[in-house]
Design a protein around this motif. Structure first.
Motif, short mmCIF file in Angstrom:
data_model
loop_
_atom_site.label_atom_id
_atom_site.label_comp_id
_atom_site.label_asym_id
_atom_site.label_seq_id
_atom_site.Cartn_x
_atom_site.Cartn_y
_atom_site.Cartn_z
N ILE A 1 -4.29 -52.19 6.85
CA ILE A 1 -3.18 -52.75 6.42
C ILE A 1 -2.29 -51.52 4.92
CG2 ILE A 1 -3.92 -54.50 6.16
CD1 ILE A 1 -4.61 -54.62 3.37
N TYR A 2 -3.32 -50.43 4.56
CA TYR A 2 -3.26 -50.01 3.12
C TYR A 2 -1.89 -48.31 3.32
CZ TYR A 2 -3.26 -47.94 -1.60
OH TYR A 2 -2.57 -46.95 -2.52
N PRO A 3 -2.12 -48.28 4.54
CA PRO A 3 -1.14 -46.75 4.91
C PRO A 3 0.17 -47.03 5.07
CG PRO A 3 -3.16 -45.83 6.73
CD PRO A 3 -3.22 -47.88 5.64
N LEU A 4 0.48 -48.13 5.61
CA LEU A 4 2.08 -48.51 5.70
C LEU A 4 2.04 -48.76 4.24
CD1 LEU A 4 4.55 -49.47 7.16
CD2 LEU A 4 3.19 -51.10 8.20
N TYR A 5 1.35 -49.85 3.81
CA TYR A 5 2.14 -50.17 2.43
C TYR A 5 2.22 -48.85 1.12
CZ TYR A 5 1.47 -52.65 -2.18
OH TYR A 5 1.53 -52.49 -3.46
N MET B 1 -2.83 -52.04 -5.53
CA MET B 1 -3.58 -53.40 -5.10
C MET B 1 -3.95 -54.66 -6.26
SD MET B 1 -3.51 -52.96 -0.60
CE MET B 1 -5.12 -52.69 -0.83
N LEU B 2 -3.58 -54.40 -7.43
CA LEU B 2 -4.15 -55.11 -8.48
C LEU B 2 -3.08 -56.44 -9.40
CD1 LEU B 2 -6.31 -52.81 -10.16
CD2 LEU B 2 -7.19 -54.20 -8.57
N LYS B 3 -1.24 -55.66 -8.52
CA LYS B 3 -0.23 -56.31 -9.60
C LYS B 3 -1.01 -57.88 -9.13
CE LYS B 3 2.58 -57.08 -5.87
NZ LYS B 3 4.03 -56.64 -5.52
N GLY B 4 -1.66 -58.10 -8.11
CA GLY B 4 -1.08 -59.94 -8.23
C GLY B 4 -1.86 -60.54 -9.17
N LEU B 5 -2.38 -59.58 -9.89
CA LEU B 5 -3.68 -60.29 -10.99
C LEU B 5 -2.58 -60.67 -12.03
CD1 LEU B 5 -6.98 -58.61 -10.43
CD2 LEU B 5 -6.30 -61.45 -9.98
N PHE B 6 -1.46 -60.27 -12.39
CA PHE B 6 -0.90 -59.49 -13.77
C PHE B 6 0.89 -60.43 -13.13
CE2 PHE B 6 -3.93 -56.63 -13.61
CZ PHE B 6 -3.92 -56.49 -14.77
N ASP C 1 3.48 -59.72 -15.48
CA ASP C 1 4.12 -59.11 -15.21
C ASP C 1 3.75 -58.20 -14.13
OD1 ASP C 1 4.44 -60.18 -18.22
OD2 ASP C 1 3.28 -58.58 -19.34
N PHE C 2 3.46 -58.09 -13.43
CA PHE C 2 3.47 -57.30 -12.39
C PHE C 2 3.84 -57.65 -10.70
CE2 PHE C 2 1.12 -54.41 -15.81
CZ PHE C 2 2.60 -53.92 -15.42
N ILE C 3 3.74 -59.00 -10.63
CA ILE C 3 2.80 -59.82 -9.56
C ILE C 3 4.16 -59.65 -8.91
CG2 ILE C 3 3.73 -61.72 -10.18
CD1 ILE C 3 1.77 -62.69 -8.45
N PHE C 4 5.15 -59.35 -9.22
CA PHE C 4 6.63 -59.36 -7.66
C PHE C 4 7.16 -57.79 -8.28
CE2 PHE C 4 6.69 -64.40 -8.67
CZ PHE C 4 5.72 -64.61 -7.62
N ALA D 1 7.75 -57.78 -3.77
CA ALA D 1 7.18 -58.48 -4.32
C ALA D 1 6.37 -59.13 -3.06
CB ALA D 1 8.87 -59.36 -5.20
N GLN D 2 6.34 -59.85 -2.15
CA GLN D 2 5.41 -60.63 -1.64
C GLN D 2 4.42 -60.14 -0.96
OE1 GLN D 2 8.65 -58.93 -0.79
NE2 GLN D 2 8.22 -58.01 1.47
N SER D 3 4.14 -58.51 -1.62
CA SER D 3 3.06 -57.91 -1.39
C SER D 3 1.89 -58.39 -2.72
CB SER D 3 2.85 -56.25 -1.86
OG SER D 3 3.10 -55.79 -2.76
#
Length: 354
Positions: A85-89, A121-126, A128-131, A135-137
């Motif tokens: 999952i990571y290279p393309l992301y 890939m930590l944004k989903g925990l915050f 302020d950053f989640i989107f 955004a959908q990642s």
């Protein structure tokens, strides 16, 4: 033994395409602003459950391939998930911020923070950053958490008496999420801002979906037999019923899972009584649905579903909307672009890195 020795389950690959398309329709409901019945419009708005389907499906596949019983060592397992999952992301995220930089001329301090949260890939925990970024990642934060914890959960889950271990795992991880939410109130960037956020967007709140998929894989590997022969129909029916229930629970533009009853429906009832029976039927029963999802075209679209998911909303989709107003044509272009990304970038990079 390597995971490639496991029999391939093609219908589940096809189902990945369906789940990605459901999320697309949720984000871009074609019936908004029309005279169609309100309940139908709201039902399509609840197709965010495509994420729930994918979470259960992903946990089944990973447990089936790697963890039941363990097939490869922990380091190799993590590297395979990383290269999947990571290279393309990573490339699409850098591209997104390159366009932001080009448009605004410079990245502000918050945007640099957002870039870091996206790359790790930590944004989903915050909150302020989640989107930010793609955004959908935010779902990849959940994926990342599962990848790291899955071998340990599987070891505990399959070594203890099943009823005891399931209850202990779900309750302890959920409680941990609630405790972290309480402790994070005064931290910057609003990590885990409230309990509903925790249930919607984090590994701690989606643990029932994970355990359900893992247990289903364990049953399949153990060749569990059942006398009931209509799992596909039952699972599909319950999924449709859940959509309608969530639509009824929705208020205004918000989705039904904003209520506590909606969270229970989406995070617990739907995985156990809808998605798991459907998956079991697709791998055990010969039906027209399994044949359709196993067809070459669905396999191709299922394999490219990750790329489709990453581009179906964001800068590329916004560009299409400006120049091509027809949503159906946008969908076709997005799907073809996803296939190109899969064939030309995602798959080659995975092979090279492995």
């Amino acid at each position: 033994m390597d995971s490639t020795t496991k029999p391939y389950l093609p219908a589940l690959t096809g189902l990945r395409a369906i789940s990605a398309w459901m999320v697309f329709l949720h984000h871009f409901n074609p019936l908004f602003g029309t005279n169609y019945p309100s309940i139908l419009i709201k039902t399509i708005n609840e197709l965010h459950i495509g994420v729930t389907i994918f979470f259960v499906l992903s946990r089944f596949i990973i447990t089936y391939n790697y963890l039941s019983p363990p097939q490869i060592n922990f380091r190799t397992y993590l590297w395979r998930r990383f290269t999947r999952i990571y290279p393309l992301y990573f490339l699409l995220t850098l591209g997104t911020y390159a366009i932001i930089f080009t448009y605004y001329g410079e990245l502000k301090t918050f945007q640099w923070w957002a870039l870091g949260m996206n790359i790790t890939m930590l944004k989903g925990l915050f909150n302020d950053f989640i989107f930010t970024g793609i955004a959908q990642s935010w779902t990849l934060t959940v994926e990342e958490s599962f990848y790291l914890s899955a071998p340990f959960i599987a070891h505990f889950l399959f070594k203890k008496p099943i009823n005891y271990s399931v209850f202990l795992i779900i309750s302890s991880i959920t409680f941990t999420g609630i405790l972290l939410t309480i402790l994070s109130y005064d931290f910057p960037f609003e990590p885990l801002p409230n309990v509903k956020f925790m249930f919607h967007f984090t590994f701690f709140g989606r643990i029932t979906e994970f355990v359900a998929g893992m247990l289903l894989a364990k049953c399949f590997v153990n060749k569990t037999r059942t006398s009931f022969m209509y799992f596909t129909q039952f699972g599909t029916g319950f999924i449709l019923l859940s959509l309608v229930c969530l639509a009824i629970l929705s208020k205004g533009d918000s989705t039904g899972d904003n209520s506590w009853l909606g969270i229970i429906t989406n995070n617990i009832m739907l995985p156990i009584f809808g998605i798991c029976p459907l998956l079991w039927g697709l791998i055990q029963e010969k039906t027209w649905l399994r044949d359709a999802l196993s067809s070459p075209i669905f396999i191709l679209m299922g394999n490219s579903s990750f790329a489709f998911y990453l581009i179906h909303m964001g800068i590329f989709k916004n560009y299409l909307s400006l120049h091509i107003p027809n949503l159906g044509l946008q969908f076709i272009i997005l799907q073809l672009s996803a296939i190109l990304l899969y064939k030309c970038i995602e798959q080659p990079l995975k092979i090279i890195l492995r």
